[in-house]
Design a protein around this motif. Structure first.
Motif, mmCIF file in Angstrom:
data_model
loop_
_atom_site.group_PDB
_atom_site.id
_atom_site.type_symbol
_atom_site.label_atom_id
_atom_site.label_comp_id
_atom_site.label_asym_id
_atom_site.label_seq_id
_atom_site.Cartn_x
_atom_site.Cartn_y
_atom_site.Cartn_z
ATOM 1 N N ASP A 183 -43.580 -1.933 21.832
ATOM 2 C CA ASP A 183 -43.691 -2.143 23.216
ATOM 3 C C ASP A 183 -44.678 -1.541 24.039
ATOM 4 O OD1 ASP A 183 -41.549 -4.027 22.731
ATOM 5 O OD2 ASP A 183 -39.780 -2.800 23.474
ATOM 6 N N ASN B 85 -47.771 -3.119 23.295
ATOM 7 C CA ASN B 85 -48.002 -4.409 23.990
ATOM 8 C C ASN B 85 -48.255 -4.348 25.450
ATOM 9 O OD1 ASN B 85 -47.607 -5.764 21.542
ATOM 10 N ND2 ASN B 85 -45.561 -6.245 21.596
ATOM 11 N N HIS C 29 -51.219 -5.814 27.260
ATOM 12 C CA HIS C 29 -51.029 -7.016 28.415
ATOM 13 C C HIS C 29 -51.857 -6.552 29.582
ATOM 14 C CE1 HIS C 29 -48.952 -9.779 30.924
ATOM 15 N NE2 HIS C 29 -48.908 -8.881 31.969
ATOM 16 N N ASN D 14 -54.577 -5.338 29.555
ATOM 17 C CA ASN D 14 -55.926 -5.134 29.186
ATOM 18 C C ASN D 14 -56.803 -3.814 29.240
ATOM 19 O OD1 ASN D 14 -58.253 -6.578 28.034
ATOM 20 N ND2 ASN D 14 -58.968 -7.462 29.912
ATOM 21 N N LEU E 243 -43.414 -5.123 34.893
ATOM 22 C CA LEU E 243 -43.509 -5.959 33.666
ATOM 23 C C LEU E 243 -42.356 -5.671 32.857
ATOM 24 C CD1 LEU E 243 -45.144 -8.390 32.239
ATOM 25 C CD2 LEU E 243 -45.933 -6.158 30.906
ATOM 26 N N LEU F 112 -40.970 -6.652 29.200
ATOM 27 C CA LEU F 112 -41.373 -7.269 27.932
ATOM 28 C C LEU F 112 -40.369 -8.288 27.478
ATOM 29 C CD1 LEU F 112 -43.159 -4.287 26.586
ATOM 30 C CD2 LEU F 112 -44.285 -6.400 27.581
ATOM 31 N N THR F 113 -39.163 -7.973 27.454
ATOM 32 C CA THR F 113 -37.933 -8.874 27.042
ATOM 33 C C THR F 113 -36.960 -8.905 28.127
ATOM 34 O OG1 THR F 113 -36.571 -6.590 25.771
ATOM 35 C CG2 THR F 113 -38.393 -8.030 24.397
ATOM 36 N N ASP G 235 -42.356 -8.911 36.482
ATOM 37 C CA ASP G 235 -42.761 -9.948 35.888
ATOM 38 C C ASP G 235 -42.319 -10.147 34.724
ATOM 39 O OD1 ASP G 235 -44.530 -11.106 38.109
ATOM 40 O OD2 ASP G 235 -46.133 -9.593 37.653
ATOM 41 N N SER G 236 -42.376 -11.254 34.116
ATOM 42 C CA SER G 236 -41.770 -11.335 32.425
ATOM 43 C C SER G 236 -42.639 -12.179 31.625
ATOM 44 C CB SER G 236 -40.303 -11.934 32.546
ATOM 45 O OG SER G 236 -39.816 -11.930 31.275
ATOM 46 N N ILE G 237 -42.921 -11.636 30.460
ATOM 47 C CA ILE G 237 -43.826 -12.039 29.460
ATOM 48 C C ILE G 237 -43.054 -12.912 28.302
ATOM 49 C CG2 ILE G 237 -45.647 -10.791 29.826
ATOM 50 C CD1 ILE G 237 -45.355 -9.293 27.346
ATOM 51 N N SER G 238 -41.822 -12.986 28.682
ATOM 52 C CA SER G 238 -40.774 -13.441 27.294
ATOM 53 C C SER G 238 -40.558 -14.723 27.921
ATOM 54 C CB SER G 238 -39.669 -12.504 27.098
ATOM 55 O OG SER G 238 -38.901 -12.510 28.333
#
Length: 191
Positions: free
Chosen positions: A34, A37, A41, A43, A77, A79-80, A188-191
Motif C-alpha cells: 500500500d 502503491n 499514485h 507519481n 487518498l 486505497l481501499t 479520494d478513492s482509487i478502488s
C-alpha cells in the motif's frame, strides 16, 4: 525530554511541527504494498521510496502534530474502502501521514521525509534507530536484513498499549487532519 521538529514538504508549501516525546512514538520502516502503491499514485516514487520500496515513518499521536501553513494544499487518498487515510501534499506530491478513518483513534504515521533534520546524525539522535521493519515480503529485490515478512505478532501488544494510552490521555485531539469529525480534505478513492 520532549522537543519539537519542523515539518516542511519539498516545495515548502506545507509547514508544521511535531513534538518528539519519549515513549510516545514508534520509528518504523514499512515495505507494504500500500505504501508503494501510494507513492506510485503520487507519481513520485523516487522522492518517497528507498531502494527496497520502503517508507520510513514516525508513528505518534495526532495531538503531537501541527500543520501551520498550507492546509489548503493537503489532499487525501484511500486505497481501499476500509483502508487508512493517506494524506499528501497537492503542491509537490509528497506523503504527509497516514491516519485511521476516525479522528477518535489516536494514531498518525508521519512521513519522516517531511521532518526537517540537518543531518542523518541529528535524525538518529531525535528518533533513535528504526524499531520495526515490516512487510519485507513486498520489498524490491532481496528483503533487507532484520525485516519481518509481515508485521511481527510481538509488536501487536505494544501497538494496542500505545493506542489505549492515547485514548485514555485524549491524544487524538487536536487532530491535524480533522475538524471535529470531518476530514480537512475530500477523500479520494482509487478502488
Amino acid at each position: 525530554m520532549a522537543h519539537s521538529v519542523e515539518l516542511k514538504c519539498l516545495c515548502g508549501g506545507i509547514k508544521g511541527s511535531v513534538e518528539i516525546i519519549p515513549e510516545s512514538f514508534f520509528h518504523v520502516h514499512c515495505l507494504c504494498i500500500d505504501c508503494q502503491n501510494f507513492a506510485r499514485h503520487l507519481n513520485n516514487e523516487a522522492n518517497i521510496l528507498d531502494e527496497h520500496g520502503g517508507t520510513e515513518l514516525f508513528q505518534t499521536y495526532p495531538a503531537h502534530m501541527k500543520i501551520t501553513e498550507g492546509k489548503d494544499k493537503i489532499g487525501c487518498l484511500q486505497l481501499t474502502p476500509k483502508g487508512l487515510y493517506r494524506w499528501h501534499t497537492t503542491c509537490c506530491n509528497m506523503p504527509i501521514a497516514n491516519t485511521m478513518r476516525s479522528p477518535n483513534i489516536p494514531f498518525v504515521g508521519l512521513s519522516v521525509k517531511l521532518m526537517n533534520f540537518s543531518s542523518d546524525q541529528q535524525k538518529l539522535k531525535a528518533l533513535g534507530p528504526v524499531t520495526v521493519k515490516a512487510f519485507g515480503k513486498y520489498s524490491r529485490g532481496d528483503m533487507p536484513k532484520d525485516t519481518h515478512a509481515r508485521f511481527p505478532i510481538s509488536g501487536i501488544p505494544k501497538i494496542l498499549a500505545f493506542m489505549l494510552k492515547g485514548m485514555l490521555r485524549k491524544r487524538n485531539r487536536p487532530h491535524p487532519f480533522f475538524n471535529d469529525k470531518k476530514p480537512i480534505a475530500e477523500i479520494d478513492s482509487i478502488s
